[in-house]
Design a protein around this motif. Structure first.
Motif, PDB file in Angstrom:
ATOM      1  N   THR A 200       0.822  -1.208   0.000  1.00  0.00           N
ATOM      2  CA  THR A 200       0.000   0.000   0.000  1.00  0.00           C
ATOM      3  C   THR A 200       0.863   1.268   0.000  1.00  0.00           C
ATOM      4  O   THR A 200       0.344   2.360  -0.175  1.00  0.00           O
ATOM      5  CB  THR A 200      -0.918   0.059   1.241  1.00  0.00           C
ATOM      6  OG1 THR A 200      -0.085   0.069   2.418  1.00  0.00           O
ATOM      7  CG2 THR A 200      -1.844  -1.132   1.308  1.00  0.00           C
ATOM      8  N   LYS A 201       2.175   1.105   0.209  1.00  0.00           N
ATOM      9  CA  LYS A 201       3.020   2.290   0.336  1.00  0.00           C
ATOM     10  C   LYS A 201       4.260   2.264  -0.553  1.00  0.00           C
ATOM     11  O   LYS A 201       5.225   2.986  -0.313  1.00  0.00           O
ATOM     12  CB  LYS A 201       3.412   2.485   1.801  1.00  0.00           C
ATOM     13  CG  LYS A 201       2.171   2.774   2.648  1.00  0.00           C
ATOM     14  CD  LYS A 201       2.404   3.257   4.014  1.00  0.00           C
ATOM     15  CE  LYS A 201       1.049   3.503   4.681  1.00  0.00           C
ATOM     16  NZ  LYS A 201       1.157   3.658   6.123  1.00  0.00           N
ATOM     17  N   LEU A 202       4.179   1.452  -1.618  1.00  0.00           N
ATOM     18  CA  LEU A 202       5.312   1.350  -2.538  1.00  0.00           C
ATOM     19  C   LEU A 202       5.707   2.700  -3.113  1.00  0.00           C
ATOM     20  O   LEU A 202       6.885   3.060  -3.145  1.00  0.00           O
ATOM     21  CB  LEU A 202       4.946   0.433  -3.708  1.00  0.00           C
ATOM     22  CG  LEU A 202       5.190  -1.049  -3.498  1.00  0.00           C
ATOM     23  CD1 LEU A 202       4.792  -1.811  -4.745  1.00  0.00           C
ATOM     24  CD2 LEU A 202       6.659  -1.277  -3.154  1.00  0.00           C
ATOM     25  N   PHE A 322      -0.070  -1.121  17.068  1.00  0.00           N
ATOM     26  CA  PHE A 322      -0.242  -0.245  18.244  1.00  0.00           C
ATOM     27  C   PHE A 322      -1.606  -0.346  18.912  1.00  0.00           C
ATOM     28  O   PHE A 322      -1.771   0.050  20.060  1.00  0.00           O
ATOM     29  CB  PHE A 322       0.025   1.217  17.864  1.00  0.00           C
ATOM     30  CG  PHE A 322      -1.118   1.838  17.112  1.00  0.00           C
ATOM     31  CD1 PHE A 322      -1.318   1.547  15.779  1.00  0.00           C
ATOM     32  CD2 PHE A 322      -2.026   2.677  17.753  1.00  0.00           C
ATOM     33  CE1 PHE A 322      -2.387   2.088  15.079  1.00  0.00           C
ATOM     34  CE2 PHE A 322      -3.103   3.226  17.064  1.00  0.00           C
ATOM     35  CZ  PHE A 322      -3.274   2.924  15.726  1.00  0.00           C
ATOM     36  N   GLU A 323      -2.609  -0.880  18.178  1.00  0.00           N
ATOM     37  CA  GLU A 323      -3.956  -0.955  18.776  1.00  0.00           C
ATOM     38  C   GLU A 323      -4.002  -2.031  19.861  1.00  0.00           C
ATOM     39  O   GLU A 323      -4.939  -2.058  20.665  1.00  0.00           O
ATOM     40  CB  GLU A 323      -5.015  -1.310  17.722  1.00  0.00           C
ATOM     41  CG  GLU A 323      -5.079  -0.390  16.517  1.00  0.00           C
ATOM     42  CD  GLU A 323      -4.267  -0.911  15.340  1.00  0.00           C
ATOM     43  OE1 GLU A 323      -3.229  -1.588  15.578  1.00  0.00           O
ATOM     44  OE2 GLU A 323      -4.644  -0.634  14.206  1.00  0.00           O
ATOM     45  N   THR A 324      -3.037  -2.944  19.834  1.00  0.00           N
ATOM     46  CA  THR A 324      -3.064  -4.102  20.728  1.00  0.00           C
ATOM     47  C   THR A 324      -1.901  -4.014  21.712  1.00  0.00           C
ATOM     48  O   THR A 324      -0.750  -4.147  21.310  1.00  0.00           O
ATOM     49  CB  THR A 324      -2.945  -5.396  19.874  1.00  0.00           C
ATOM     50  OG1 THR A 324      -3.883  -5.327  18.795  1.00  0.00           O
ATOM     51  CG2 THR A 324      -3.223  -6.628  20.706  1.00  0.00           C
ATOM     52  N   ASP A 355      -4.319   5.892  10.889  1.00  0.00           N
ATOM     53  CA  ASP A 355      -3.836   5.170  12.061  1.00  0.00           C
ATOM     54  C   ASP A 355      -2.702   5.912  12.750  1.00  0.00           C
ATOM     55  O   ASP A 355      -2.541   5.817  13.967  1.00  0.00           O
ATOM     56  CB  ASP A 355      -3.383   3.765  11.660  1.00  0.00           C
ATOM     57  CG  ASP A 355      -4.561   2.909  11.222  1.00  0.00           C
ATOM     58  OD1 ASP A 355      -5.401   2.597  12.077  1.00  0.00           O
ATOM     59  OD2 ASP A 355      -4.646   2.601  10.022  1.00  0.00           O
ATOM     60  N   THR A 356      -1.923   6.644  11.972  1.00  0.00           N
ATOM     61  CA  THR A 356      -0.824   7.413  12.561  1.00  0.00           C
ATOM     62  C   THR A 356      -1.370   8.482  13.502  1.00  0.00           C
ATOM     63  O   THR A 356      -0.864   8.656  14.618  1.00  0.00           O
ATOM     64  CB  THR A 356       0.016   8.064  11.446  1.00  0.00           C
ATOM     65  OG1 THR A 356       0.370   7.050  10.506  1.00  0.00           O
ATOM     66  CG2 THR A 356       1.267   8.716  11.989  1.00  0.00           C
ATOM     67  N   VAL A 357      -2.410   9.181  13.062  1.00  0.00           N
ATOM     68  CA  VAL A 357      -3.015  10.212  13.907  1.00  0.00           C
ATOM     69  C   VAL A 357      -3.572   9.578  15.183  1.00  0.00           C
ATOM     70  O   VAL A 357      -3.378  10.101  16.292  1.00  0.00           O
ATOM     71  CB  VAL A 357      -4.122  10.987  13.137  1.00  0.00           C
ATOM     72  CG1 VAL A 357      -4.827  11.970  14.047  1.00  0.00           C
ATOM     73  CG2 VAL A 357      -3.525  11.702  11.927  1.00  0.00           C
TER      74      VAL A 357
HETATM   75  P1  ADP Z   1      -1.948   4.863   8.309  1.00  0.00           P
HETATM   76  O1  ADP Z   1      -3.454   4.688   8.438  1.00  0.00           O
HETATM   77  O2  ADP Z   1      -1.421   5.820   9.331  1.00  0.00           O
HETATM   78  O3  ADP Z   1      -1.535   5.212   6.914  1.00  0.00           O
HETATM   79  P2  ADP Z   1      -1.532   2.038   7.955  1.00  0.00           P
HETATM   80  O4  ADP Z   1      -2.989   1.842   7.706  1.00  0.00           O
HETATM   81  O5  ADP Z   1      -0.607   1.868   6.804  1.00  0.00           O
HETATM   82  O6  ADP Z   1      -1.274   3.447   8.668  1.00  0.00           O
HETATM   83  O7  ADP Z   1      -1.024   0.990   9.044  1.00  0.00           O
HETATM   84  C1  ADP Z   1      -1.613   0.815  10.292  1.00  0.00           C
HETATM   85  C2  ADP Z   1      -1.786  -0.628  10.639  1.00  0.00           C
HETATM   86  O8  ADP Z   1      -0.569  -1.350  10.602  1.00  0.00           O
HETATM   87  C3  ADP Z   1      -2.305  -0.752  12.056  1.00  0.00           C
HETATM   88  O9  ADP Z   1      -3.561  -1.368  12.023  1.00  0.00           O
HETATM   89  C4  ADP Z   1      -1.260  -1.655  12.757  1.00  0.00           C
HETATM   90  O10 ADP Z   1      -1.836  -2.575  13.643  1.00  0.00           O
HETATM   91  C5  ADP Z   1      -0.639  -2.357  11.590  1.00  0.00           C
HETATM   92  N1  ADP Z   1       0.688  -2.900  11.935  1.00  0.00           N
HETATM   93  C6  ADP Z   1       1.786  -2.204  12.291  1.00  0.00           C
HETATM   94  N2  ADP Z   1       2.797  -3.037  12.581  1.00  0.00           N
HETATM   95  C7  ADP Z   1       2.344  -4.290  12.413  1.00  0.00           C
HETATM   96  C8  ADP Z   1       2.930  -5.599  12.560  1.00  0.00           C
HETATM   97  N3  ADP Z   1       4.203  -5.740  12.941  1.00  0.00           N
HETATM   98  N4  ADP Z   1       2.156  -6.666  12.306  1.00  0.00           N
HETATM   99  C9  ADP Z   1       0.866  -6.500  11.919  1.00  0.00           C
HETATM  100  N5  ADP Z   1       0.259  -5.295  11.757  1.00  0.00           N
HETATM  101  C10 ADP Z   1       0.992  -4.199  11.999  1.00  0.00           C
END
Ligand code: ADP
Ligand code: MG
Length: 396
Positions: A200-202, A322-324, A355-357
């Motif tokens: 999703t972030k390539l 981070f949610e867990t 999710d970052t926010v």
């Molecule tokens: P944002 O919404 O800020 O762009 P993302 O949606 O790309 O961020 O990523 C957030 C998700 O990544 C969170 O749900 C988090 O639980 C998950 N995540 C982060 N590290 C891990 C990991 N090591 N294993 C599984 N999920 C992860």
């Protein structure tokens, strides 16, 4: 600083003029109530300034995805009262039917919400007829919705070509912050890119390697990079099919003199649930039945040292799940370091992503960053280095 776009400072006399203001009023609702009014509050500087300067303020916004079919559930009529409460002023609602007449009765300083722009199918197609339909209601156009600027719609892009166009205060603040973070930043620049998946972030990673001095990779996507380097990541979330892409990104970083930071210690568990048994291990010691769920404390400490030597930070994506709990520890800790450096004046810190926010709020430091973008998709497209049509139309 001279800005490449016009703002409310350049708009001139607005008293008695009808100003079409594109805002983002697409707020989350629960049981008929606004469950998070962040987006409503973000409109206040622009709307109150224009109203106080005697403009007739006409708010343009979309709600949901009605795809040209008006429905009661997606009518902006329901936001009139909550918005008036946030604003502390009277707010009118104007349906598309009879809009011209209703607008003609408004007085200087009046504020009205026009009905959902997406009740016109042509809004999302940037149809010239819909642009003209909106344009005839106003004398001037203000775009204050950065979060909708990645879409070339009638109300986000088309209008800027037919009416004198200006950035609102929230748009202005966002563009200035993003320019400071990636457009024309002070070096060294660090980027934190985390989250679940590389796929999703390539484009974000590819763009950043050419612009930043330090690329800090965390979250699930770090597993893909570690696996590409021959690390056994056990049962971790990992996109093994993207190994060659990960290698290419690391090679591109090498050529661009960008240091890639991957975790060298990690927190692992056999079960993905709250507070399971965990181990903190070197990345080479992950067992076949374990999952990497967070960056380890030694890596976080050295990442803090990297930030101490940087002048600018741009952050998207959490370092762990981070949610867990307790897999928020690395994210919270590095976020607090970044916040402290920002407060000391040594770092400009800009973060964004849904999710970052949430993670920065969980760490209690969102208001200690230089700027936190709530724009979601538009923020990511900006991190990919793409031109946002709504912004381009203002900076012509
Ligand atoms: P944002 O919404 O800020 O762009 P993302 O949606 O790309 O961020 O990523 C957030 C998700 O990544 C969170 O749900 C988090 O639980 C998950 N995540 C982060 N590290 C891990 C990991 N090591 N294993 C599984 N999920 C992860
Ligand atoms: Mg997300």
């Amino acid at each position: 600083m001279t800005k490449p776009f016009k703002t409310l400072d350049d708009i001139g006399e607005v008293s008695g003029k009808r100003v079409l203001v594109r805002e983002d009023l697409n707020v989350p609702m629960a049981d008929g109530r606004v469950s998070d009014d962040t987006r409503l509050r973000a409109t206040l500087p622009t709307v109150t300034e224009l109203a106080d300067r005697g403009a007739i303020v006409l708010l343009l916004a979309h709600f949901g995805r009605p795809k040209g079919v008006p429905t009661v559930e997606m009518s902006l009529a329901m936001l009139t009262e909550p918005y008036a409460a946030v604003l502390g002023r009277e707010v009118r609602y104007i349906d598309w039917e009879g809009a011209d007449e209703a607008v003609s009765t408004l007085q200087p300083g009046d504020i009205a919400i026009l009905e959902n722009t997406r009740f016109f199918g042509g809004e999302e197609r940037n149809d010239p007829d819909v642009v003209a339909r909106f344009a005839r209601l106003g004398d001037l156009y203000v775009n204050d919705a950065f979060s909708a600027a990645h879409r070339a719609h009638a109300s986000t892009e088309g209008l800027a070509h037919v009416l004198p166009a200006f950035a609102g205060r929230a748009m202005e603040a966002e563009l200035i912050a993003l320019e400071k973070a990636l457009g024309n930043p002070e070096h060294p620049v660090a980027a934190v890119v985390g989250g679940a998946k590389v796929s999703t972030k390539l484009d974000v990673l590819k763009h950043l390697v050419g612009r930043v001095d330090h690329l800090i990779i965390g979250g699930g996507m770090a597993n893909t990079f570690l696996a590409a380097r021959g690390v056994n990541v056990g049962k971790s979330l990992c996109e093994h099919d993207l190994a060659s892409v990960a290698d290419e990104i690391m090679a591109a970083a090498d050529r661009a003199d960008c240091t890639v930071h991957l975790p060298y210690d990690v927190v692992v568990a056999k079960e993905f649930r709250a507070n399971p048994a965990t181990r903190t291990v070197n990345v080479h010691e992950v067992a076949a039945d374990e999952m990497i769920l967070d960056v380890g404390p030694a890596a976080v400490e050295s990442l803090g040292d990297v930030l101490k030597n940087c002048r600018t930070l741009v952050w998207n994506g959490p370092l762990g799940a981070f949610e867990t709990p307790p897999f928020d520890v690395a994210t919270v800790s590095l976020a607090r370091t970044a916040a402290a450096l920002t407060q000391d004046g040594s770092l400009v810190s800009v973060a964004g992503g849904g999710d970052t926010v949430a993670a920065l709020n969980q760490a209690g430091v969102a208001d200690q960053f230089t700027f936190v973008s709530t724009a979601g998709g538009a923020f990511l497209e900006w991190m990919e280095g793409r031109e946002l049509p709504g912004v381009a139309a203002l900076t012509r």
